[in-house]
Structures are given as C-alpha cells and as structure tokens.
Scaffold this motif. Structure first.
Motif, PDB file in Angstrom:
ATOM      1  N   UNK A   1       0.824  -1.208   0.000  1.00 13.53           N
ATOM      2  CA  UNK A   1       0.000   0.000   0.000  1.00 13.53           C
ATOM      3  C   UNK A   1       0.854   1.252   0.000  1.00 13.53           C
ATOM      4  N   UNK A   2       1.940   1.239   0.764  1.00 13.21           N
ATOM      5  CA  UNK A   2       2.844   2.393   0.811  1.00 13.21           C
ATOM      6  C   UNK A   2       3.504   2.614  -0.550  1.00 13.21           C
ATOM      7  N   UNK A   3       3.935   1.532  -1.185  1.00 16.76           N
ATOM      8  CA  UNK A   3       4.545   1.654  -2.519  1.00 16.76           C
ATOM      9  C   UNK A   3       3.559   2.273  -3.514  1.00 16.76           C
ATOM     10  N   UNK A   4       2.315   1.839  -3.451  1.00 15.71           N
ATOM     11  CA  UNK A   4       1.291   2.399  -4.342  1.00 15.71           C
ATOM     12  C   UNK A   4       1.089   3.881  -4.076  1.00 15.71           C
ATOM     13  N   UNK A   5       1.015   4.251  -2.813  1.00 16.44           N
ATOM     14  CA  UNK A   5       0.839   5.652  -2.432  1.00 16.44           C
ATOM     15  C   UNK A   5       1.995   6.505  -2.939  1.00 16.44           C
ATOM     16  N   UNK A   6       3.212   6.080  -2.670  1.00 17.88           N
ATOM     17  CA  UNK A   6       4.384   6.844  -3.092  1.00 17.88           C
ATOM     18  C   UNK A   6       4.437   6.937  -4.612  1.00 17.88           C
ATOM     19  N   UNK A   7       4.117   5.868  -5.309  1.00 18.30           N
ATOM     20  CA  UNK A   7       4.098   5.901  -6.770  1.00 18.30           C
ATOM     21  C   UNK A   7       3.073   6.893  -7.298  1.00 18.30           C
ATOM     22  N   UNK A   8       1.911   6.949  -6.653  1.00 22.62           N
ATOM     23  CA  UNK A   8       0.870   7.883  -7.061  1.00 22.62           C
ATOM     24  C   UNK A   8       1.324   9.319  -6.821  1.00 22.62           C
ATOM     25  N   UNK A   9       1.857   9.600  -5.641  1.00 18.71           N
ATOM     26  CA  UNK A   9       2.293  10.954  -5.297  1.00 18.71           C
ATOM     27  C   UNK A   9       3.451  11.380  -6.191  1.00 18.71           C
ATOM     28  N   UNK A  10       4.336  10.464  -6.496  1.00 22.33           N
ATOM     29  CA  UNK A  10       5.499  10.786  -7.320  1.00 22.33           C
ATOM     30  C   UNK A  10       5.084  11.197  -8.734  1.00 22.33           C
ATOM     31  N   UNK A  11       3.942  10.729  -9.186  1.00 21.10           N
ATOM     32  CA  UNK A  11       3.482  11.052 -10.536  1.00 21.10           C
ATOM     33  C   UNK A  11       2.394  12.117 -10.578  1.00 21.10           C
ATOM     34  N   UNK A  12       2.048  12.647  -9.414  1.00 22.40           N
ATOM     35  CA  UNK A  12       0.980  13.654  -9.357  1.00 22.40           C
ATOM     36  C   UNK A  12       1.504  15.029  -9.731  1.00 22.40           C
TER      37      UNK A  12
END
Length: 63
Positions: free
Chosen positions: A52-63
């Motif tokens: 879940x953390x990896x998904x969150x960071x990936x989303x924020x990194x591409x926002x």
C-alpha cells in the motif's frame, strides 16, 4: 496493523523545513510503514502495509 510505535526510528522527509512546519514522520518496519503527526507525537500513529505504501508513493510521485 498495530505495534509499539515508540521503538521505531522516526524521520521526516528531507523536504521538511527547519521552520517547524507541519509535517508527518514515518518509520519503516519489516511489515509496514508507520505514519504520525510530527507536531503531536502523542497522538496515535497508523500503519500502512508495504505494498500500500509503494502504491501511495508511486501515485504521489506522478501527481
């Protein structure tokens, strides 16, 4: 997920300023990433599974 969050190694992002800005701290454990309010560490932290953390960071990194 729960744990004793007192023995975790907490840190803030390198993007956090030294001005006392509001921020969160994280602590990485074997099974989860723990998150807490840096301004009020007496409040309960919460934990997020590693995937879940990896998904969150990936989303924020591409926002």
């Amino acid at each position: 997920m729960s744990s004793g969050t007192t023995e975790l190694a907490w840190f803030k992002s390198s993007y956090s300023g030294t001005q006392g800005d509001d921020c969160v701290e994280i602590a990485i454990a074997e099974q989860a990433v723990h998150v807490r309010d840096s301004k009020d560490v007496s409040r309960p932290a919460f934990a997020v599974g590693l995937e879940g953390w990896r998904s969150f960071v990936g989303f924020v990194d591409h926002a």
